[in-house]
Design a protein around this motif. Sequence first.
Motif, PDB file in Angstrom:
ATOM      1  N   ASN A 149       3.652  -2.968  -9.074  1.00  0.00           N
ATOM      2  CA  ASN A 149       2.434  -2.593  -9.247  1.00  0.00           C
ATOM      3  C   ASN A 149       1.249  -2.613  -7.823  1.00  0.00           C
ATOM      4  O   ASN A 149       0.798  -1.387  -7.515  1.00  0.00           O
ATOM      5  CB  ASN A 149       1.738  -3.228 -10.316  1.00  0.00           C
ATOM      6  CG  ASN A 149       0.643  -2.640 -10.988  1.00  0.00           C
ATOM      7  OD1 ASN A 149       0.167  -2.992 -11.941  1.00  0.00           O
ATOM      8  ND2 ASN A 149      -0.226  -1.795 -10.214  1.00  0.00           N
ATOM      9  N   TYR A 150       1.209  -3.499  -7.284  1.00  0.00           N
ATOM     10  CA  TYR A 150       0.507  -3.870  -6.278  1.00  0.00           C
ATOM     11  C   TYR A 150       0.864  -2.873  -5.214  1.00  0.00           C
ATOM     12  O   TYR A 150       0.052  -2.340  -4.259  1.00  0.00           O
ATOM     13  CB  TYR A 150       0.431  -5.390  -5.829  1.00  0.00           C
ATOM     14  CG  TYR A 150      -0.424  -5.755  -4.749  1.00  0.00           C
ATOM     15  CD1 TYR A 150      -1.960  -5.862  -4.778  1.00  0.00           C
ATOM     16  CD2 TYR A 150       0.223  -5.666  -3.414  1.00  0.00           C
ATOM     17  CE1 TYR A 150      -2.414  -6.013  -3.626  1.00  0.00           C
ATOM     18  CE2 TYR A 150      -0.783  -5.676  -2.184  1.00  0.00           C
ATOM     19  CZ  TYR A 150      -2.260  -5.954  -2.351  1.00  0.00           C
ATOM     20  OH  TYR A 150      -2.944  -6.551  -1.295  1.00  0.00           O
ATOM     21  N   GLN A 151       1.989  -2.763  -4.752  1.00  0.00           N
ATOM     22  CA  GLN A 151       2.549  -1.801  -3.900  1.00  0.00           C
ATOM     23  C   GLN A 151       2.232  -0.484  -4.033  1.00  0.00           C
ATOM     24  O   GLN A 151       1.871   0.443  -3.222  1.00  0.00           O
ATOM     25  CB  GLN A 151       3.966  -1.992  -3.609  1.00  0.00           C
ATOM     26  CG  GLN A 151       4.421  -3.241  -2.990  1.00  0.00           C
ATOM     27  CD  GLN A 151       3.974  -3.424  -1.418  1.00  0.00           C
ATOM     28  OE1 GLN A 151       4.479  -2.342  -0.563  1.00  0.00           O
ATOM     29  NE2 GLN A 151       3.205  -4.223  -0.821  1.00  0.00           N
ATOM     30  N   VAL A 152       2.468  -0.247  -5.281  1.00  0.00           N
ATOM     31  CA  VAL A 152       1.897   1.283  -5.811  1.00  0.00           C
ATOM     32  C   VAL A 152       0.503   1.599  -5.520  1.00  0.00           C
ATOM     33  O   VAL A 152       0.063   2.591  -5.141  1.00  0.00           O
ATOM     34  CB  VAL A 152       2.198   1.563  -7.215  1.00  0.00           C
ATOM     35  CG1 VAL A 152       1.624   2.733  -7.980  1.00  0.00           C
ATOM     36  CG2 VAL A 152       3.707   1.657  -7.449  1.00  0.00           C
ATOM     37  N   VAL A 153      -0.315   0.667  -5.920  1.00  0.00           N
ATOM     38  CA  VAL A 153      -1.895   0.685  -5.451  1.00  0.00           C
ATOM     39  C   VAL A 153      -1.884   0.968  -4.128  1.00  0.00           C
ATOM     40  O   VAL A 153      -2.727   1.803  -3.714  1.00  0.00           O
ATOM     41  CB  VAL A 153      -2.525  -0.504  -6.133  1.00  0.00           C
ATOM     42  CG1 VAL A 153      -3.957  -0.537  -5.628  1.00  0.00           C
ATOM     43  CG2 VAL A 153      -2.253  -0.445  -7.795  1.00  0.00           C
ATOM     44  N   GLN A 154      -1.345   0.085  -3.343  1.00  0.00           N
ATOM     45  CA  GLN A 154      -1.428   0.096  -1.902  1.00  0.00           C
ATOM     46  C   GLN A 154      -0.810   1.575  -1.265  1.00  0.00           C
ATOM     47  O   GLN A 154      -1.768   2.083  -0.109  1.00  0.00           O
ATOM     48  CB  GLN A 154      -0.600  -1.031  -1.147  1.00  0.00           C
ATOM     49  CG  GLN A 154      -1.498  -2.338  -1.257  1.00  0.00           C
ATOM     50  CD  GLN A 154      -2.566  -2.425  -1.126  1.00  0.00           C
ATOM     51  OE1 GLN A 154      -3.200  -2.200  -0.198  1.00  0.00           O
ATOM     52  NE2 GLN A 154      -3.547  -2.921  -2.189  1.00  0.00           N
ATOM     53  N   LEU A 155      -0.019   2.064  -1.672  1.00  0.00           N
ATOM     54  CA  LEU A 155       0.469   3.243  -1.241  1.00  0.00           C
ATOM     55  C   LEU A 155      -0.105   4.534  -1.709  1.00  0.00           C
ATOM     56  O   LEU A 155       0.033   5.501  -1.229  1.00  0.00           O
ATOM     57  CB  LEU A 155       2.067   3.305  -1.702  1.00  0.00           C
ATOM     58  CG  LEU A 155       3.013   2.578  -0.995  1.00  0.00           C
ATOM     59  CD1 LEU A 155       4.385   2.251  -1.650  1.00  0.00           C
ATOM     60  CD2 LEU A 155       3.092   2.765   0.492  1.00  0.00           C
ATOM     61  N   ASN A 156      -0.736   4.381  -2.896  1.00  0.00           N
ATOM     62  CA  ASN A 156      -1.350   5.529  -3.380  1.00  0.00           C
ATOM     63  C   ASN A 156      -2.595   5.443  -3.712  1.00  0.00           C
ATOM     64  O   ASN A 156      -3.355   6.555  -4.156  1.00  0.00           O
ATOM     65  CB  ASN A 156      -0.418   5.876  -4.859  1.00  0.00           C
ATOM     66  CG  ASN A 156       0.953   5.976  -4.760  1.00  0.00           C
ATOM     67  OD1 ASN A 156       1.332   7.084  -4.431  1.00  0.00           O
ATOM     68  ND2 ASN A 156       1.513   4.962  -4.581  1.00  0.00           N
ATOM     69  N   GLY A 157      -3.536   4.460  -3.830  1.00  0.00           N
ATOM     70  CA  GLY A 157      -4.940   4.257  -3.873  1.00  0.00           C
ATOM     71  C   GLY A 157      -5.619   5.093  -3.040  1.00  0.00           C
ATOM     72  O   GLY A 157      -5.355   5.758  -2.253  1.00  0.00           O
ATOM     73  N   PRO A 158      -6.936   5.312  -3.636  1.00  0.00           N
ATOM     74  CA  PRO A 158      -7.657   4.829  -4.357  1.00  0.00           C
ATOM     75  C   PRO A 158      -7.420   5.698  -5.974  1.00  0.00           C
ATOM     76  O   PRO A 158      -7.139   6.760  -5.652  1.00  0.00           O
ATOM     77  CB  PRO A 158      -9.185   4.770  -4.165  1.00  0.00           C
ATOM     78  CG  PRO A 158      -9.313   6.033  -3.186  1.00  0.00           C
ATOM     79  CD  PRO A 158      -8.134   5.879  -2.533  1.00  0.00           C
ATOM     80  N   PHE A 159      -7.627   4.951  -6.974  1.00  0.00           N
ATOM     81  CA  PHE A 159      -7.483   5.870  -8.194  1.00  0.00           C
ATOM     82  C   PHE A 159      -8.753   6.086  -8.971  1.00  0.00           C
ATOM     83  O   PHE A 159      -9.796   5.316  -8.533  1.00  0.00           O
ATOM     84  CB  PHE A 159      -6.384   5.202  -9.243  1.00  0.00           C
ATOM     85  CG  PHE A 159      -5.266   4.851  -8.603  1.00  0.00           C
ATOM     86  CD1 PHE A 159      -4.357   5.875  -8.524  1.00  0.00           C
ATOM     87  CD2 PHE A 159      -4.760   3.895  -7.935  1.00  0.00           C
ATOM     88  CE1 PHE A 159      -2.941   5.706  -8.433  1.00  0.00           C
ATOM     89  CE2 PHE A 159      -3.425   3.571  -7.338  1.00  0.00           C
ATOM     90  CZ  PHE A 159      -2.447   4.596  -7.518  1.00  0.00           C
ATOM     91  N   GLY A 160      -8.784   7.173  -9.856  1.00  0.00           N
ATOM     92  CA  GLY A 160     -10.120   7.310 -10.655  1.00  0.00           C
ATOM     93  C   GLY A 160     -10.910   8.356 -10.111  1.00  0.00           C
ATOM     94  O   GLY A 160     -11.068   8.834  -9.342  1.00  0.00           O
TER      95      GLY A 160
END
Length: 160
Positions: A149-160
Motif C-alpha cells: 500500500n505504501y509503495q502504491v502511494v509512493q508510485l502513484n500519489g498524490p491522491f484526491g
Amino acid sequence: MNRASLFPIAIAAILALATAAVGGTITVLDEWYYALQQPSWAPPGYMFGVIWTCVFALIAVAGFFGWEKAPTRRDAEIMLGMFALNGFLNLAWSFLFFRMQRPDWAFYELIMLWLSIAVLMLFCGRFSRISSLLLLPYLIWVTIAGTLNYQVVQLNGPFG
C-alpha cells in the motif's frame, strides 16, 4: 468435540465469511485500480484471493480457540468485540482504498488495522497461545499489504 463447541465454531465461521463477503463487495477492481503502478515485487492478482481466504480461515479458527480457552465470559465477550473491531477496520481499509480510491488514507487506516491485530494477539495469548499464533499469518500479511500500500502511494500519489 461436544455440542457446546459447535456454537463458537459456527459464530467464528459465519463472522469470518460475512467479513470476507462484505470485503469482496467493497473491493472493486476497475480501470482506476488497473491503472495504478505496482511495485515490481507485488504478488500476482490471483494470489490476493488465495491469501485472504487462508487468512480468514485462520482468523475463524483463532476465534474459536480463543472463545474455548477464555477463562471468563467477560474475556470471551471482550475478545469477540476485539475481533469485531478488527473486522470493521479490515473492511474500512477496502472501502478507503477501492471505493474512495484513496490509498493514502487507506495506508494510515491500515496502521490501525495492524495495531488491532497485534493487540488481539496479545489479548488472546494470555489464555490461548494457539489462538495468538493462528493470527500471526494475518499480521504478517497485513504487514506485507501495508508495505505494498505504501509503495502504491509512493508510485502513484498524490491522491484526491
